[in-house]
Design an enzyme around this catalytic site. Structure first.
Site, PDB file in Angstrom:
ATOM      1  N   ASP A 157       0.864  -1.190   0.000  1.00  0.00           N
ATOM      2  CA  ASP A 157       0.000   0.000   0.000  1.00  0.00           C
ATOM      3  C   ASP A 157       0.904   1.246   0.000  1.00  0.00           C
ATOM      4  O   ASP A 157       1.855   1.327   0.781  1.00  0.00           O
ATOM      5  CB  ASP A 157      -0.860  -0.057   1.271  1.00  0.00           C
ATOM      6  CG  ASP A 157      -1.949   0.999   1.318  1.00  0.00           C
ATOM      7  OD1 ASP A 157      -2.373   1.466   0.249  1.00  0.00           O
ATOM      8  OD2 ASP A 157      -2.392   1.329   2.441  1.00  0.00           O
ATOM      9  N   HIS A 158       0.624   2.199  -0.855  1.00  0.00           N
ATOM     10  CA  HIS A 158       1.389   3.456  -0.925  1.00  0.00           C
ATOM     11  C   HIS A 158       2.902   3.242  -0.994  1.00  0.00           C
ATOM     12  O   HIS A 158       3.666   3.844  -0.221  1.00  0.00           O
ATOM     13  CB  HIS A 158       1.054   4.368   0.261  1.00  0.00           C
ATOM     14  CG  HIS A 158      -0.320   4.929   0.186  1.00  0.00           C
ATOM     15  ND1 HIS A 158      -0.655   5.977  -0.642  1.00  0.00           N
ATOM     16  CD2 HIS A 158      -1.467   4.563   0.813  1.00  0.00           C
ATOM     17  CE1 HIS A 158      -1.959   6.232  -0.515  1.00  0.00           C
ATOM     18  NE2 HIS A 158      -2.472   5.394   0.342  1.00  0.00           N
ATOM     19  N   ASN A 211     -10.106   0.463   0.421  1.00  0.00           N
ATOM     20  CA  ASN A 211      -9.117   0.307   1.488  1.00  0.00           C
ATOM     21  C   ASN A 211      -9.710   0.660   2.850  1.00  0.00           C
ATOM     22  O   ASN A 211     -10.296   1.729   3.021  1.00  0.00           O
ATOM     23  CB  ASN A 211      -7.922   1.230   1.234  1.00  0.00           C
ATOM     24  CG  ASN A 211      -7.122   0.832   0.012  1.00  0.00           C
ATOM     25  OD1 ASN A 211      -7.443  -0.128  -0.667  1.00  0.00           O
ATOM     26  ND2 ASN A 211      -6.066   1.573  -0.258  1.00  0.00           N
ATOM     27  N   GLU A 265      -1.569   6.075  -8.058  1.00  0.00           N
ATOM     28  CA  GLU A 265      -2.464   7.115  -7.532  1.00  0.00           C
ATOM     29  C   GLU A 265      -2.329   8.381  -8.353  1.00  0.00           C
ATOM     30  O   GLU A 265      -1.238   8.788  -8.741  1.00  0.00           O
ATOM     31  CB  GLU A 265      -2.118   7.408  -6.058  1.00  0.00           C
ATOM     32  CG  GLU A 265      -2.982   8.529  -5.459  1.00  0.00           C
ATOM     33  CD  GLU A 265      -2.816   8.664  -3.943  1.00  0.00           C
ATOM     34  OE1 GLU A 265      -2.610   7.626  -3.276  1.00  0.00           O
ATOM     35  OE2 GLU A 265      -2.886   9.792  -3.441  1.00  0.00           O
ATOM     36  N   GLY A 307      -9.223   5.409   1.940  1.00  0.00           N
ATOM     37  CA  GLY A 307      -9.938   6.106   3.007  1.00  0.00           C
ATOM     38  C   GLY A 307     -11.356   5.604   3.184  1.00  0.00           C
ATOM     39  O   GLY A 307     -12.296   6.388   3.322  1.00  0.00           O
ATOM     40  N   GLY A 308     -11.536   4.273   3.213  1.00  0.00           N
ATOM     41  CA  GLY A 308     -12.878   3.697   3.336  1.00  0.00           C
ATOM     42  C   GLY A 308     -13.527   3.909   4.699  1.00  0.00           C
ATOM     43  O   GLY A 308     -14.745   3.828   4.823  1.00  0.00           O
ATOM     44  N   HIS A 354      -7.690   9.688   4.227  1.00  0.00           N
ATOM     45  CA  HIS A 354      -7.274   8.679   5.206  1.00  0.00           C
ATOM     46  C   HIS A 354      -7.612   9.146   6.626  1.00  0.00           C
ATOM     47  O   HIS A 354      -7.543  10.328   6.912  1.00  0.00           O
ATOM     48  CB  HIS A 354      -5.768   8.441   5.097  1.00  0.00           C
ATOM     49  CG  HIS A 354      -5.338   7.960   3.743  1.00  0.00           C
ATOM     50  ND1 HIS A 354      -4.582   8.716   2.894  1.00  0.00           N
ATOM     51  CD2 HIS A 354      -5.588   6.803   3.095  1.00  0.00           C
ATOM     52  CE1 HIS A 354      -4.364   8.044   1.776  1.00  0.00           C
ATOM     53  NE2 HIS A 354      -4.964   6.877   1.872  1.00  0.00           N
ATOM     54  N   GLY A 355      -7.935   8.227   7.478  1.00  0.00           N
ATOM     55  CA  GLY A 355      -8.189   8.564   8.889  1.00  0.00           C
ATOM     56  C   GLY A 355      -9.671   8.703   9.169  1.00  0.00           C
ATOM     57  O   GLY A 355     -10.508   8.144   8.457  1.00  0.00           O
TER      58      GLY A 355
END
Ligand SMILES: [Zn+2]
Length: 282
Positions: A82-83, A228, A134, A207-208, A178-179
């Site tokens: 991831d990332h 995600n 991305e 950022g789910g 995210h978060g």
């Protein structure tokens, strides 16, 4: 057990109109609780780790743990970076046994991002590993970044980027972060629809955590095939751990504490699997 790349998972998700949930993992409790949930719900899953998580567990240990836990359970899963920060780190993860990598060049200008992504795609595809990239910038709610429209992916640029790079899937920013969201996230579905119209590869939602189920459904209808989830599972784990310690302040068996926290994490994973429509698909 089949540990596969993302394309194998996306083929069915595309045909039947659902998204494959991708959960971040960095320890045994994460791996066990998520794979138990996947087995119970007969769901394909992606276990993914960002650089810090790979470094925390050690890449070989992480892959070994996932493989050993998944053995003989009829699971369909991918092990994904991831990332990913660089070509070198992606190559390292492929060597560890990851079946898929993301390269995040979203902080670079788009031409540089495309060039570097292309290089990684060539390397990864040579050994049968899939690549996510991305475009635009997915913000971070914890860092107080505002998801303003200048950070969102431009559909025409996204189309060109996907064609230039040959990526297998694309995280195109359309307002998620995210978060933990402070309020209701503002998602630009018109933009997502236009991206879907132009980009042929499956789309990824980062950022789910905290996206309302109706918005998740809408995203899936507009071509999101990977979602995600990281914060929401960690939060379930930590909340239960705090609760458990409150109820049992003298508990000295870490196994007992971690088992309770893992059950809460598993329950959260099952909820996300159902929200993605991935249950019964593996
Ligand atoms: Zn992300």
């Amino acid at each position: 057990m089949a540990i596969v790349g993302l394309n194998e998972l996306f083929a069915d998700a595309e045909a039947r109109g659902y998204a494959v949930p991708a959960f971040n993992v960095c320890d045994l409790e994460n791996v066990q609780s998520i794979l138990n949930a996947a087995e119970e719900m007969k769901a394909p899953v992606i276990l993914q780790a960002a650089r810090e998580e790979v470094q925390y567990a050690g890449g070989e240990c992480l892959v070994g743990m996932i493989r050993a836990t998944a053995r003989n359970r009829g699971l369909m899963l991918a092990i994904h970076l991831d990332h990913g920060p660089s070509f070198e780190f992606a190559a390292k993860c492929i060597r560890y046994g990851f079946t898929s990598v993301m390269y995040d060049g979203s902080r670079l200008d788009v031409e540089k991002n495309a060039q570097e992504t292309r290089r990684i795609v060539e390397m990864a595809h040579a050994v049968g590993v899939s690549v996510e990239a991305e475009i635009g910038t997915i913000g971070n709610t914890e860092m107080g970044e505002v998801v303003e429209s200048q950070y969102l992916a431009d559909p025409v640029t996204a189309e060109r980027f996907a064609e230039q790079t040959g990526v297998d899937c694309l995280a195109a920013a359309f307002g998620t972060a995210h978060g933990l969201y402070k309020g209701e996230p503002k998602l630009d579905f018109d933009r997502l629809a236009e991206i879907r119209r132009r980009v042929r590869v499956p789309l990824v939602m980062h950022g789910g955590t905290g996206i309302p189920p109706a918005a998740v459904k809408k995203g899936i209808a507009l071509g999101i095939r990977k979602i995600n989830f990281s914060t929401i599972l960690r939060k379930a784990f930590i909340d239960e751990m705090k609760d458990f310690m409150g109820r049992n302040p003298d508990e000295l068996m870490t196994m007992t504490i971690l088992s309770a926290a893992s059950r809460a994490m598993g329950a959260s994973a099952r909820e996300m699997i159902a929200m993605c429509g991935a249950n019964g698909r593996a």
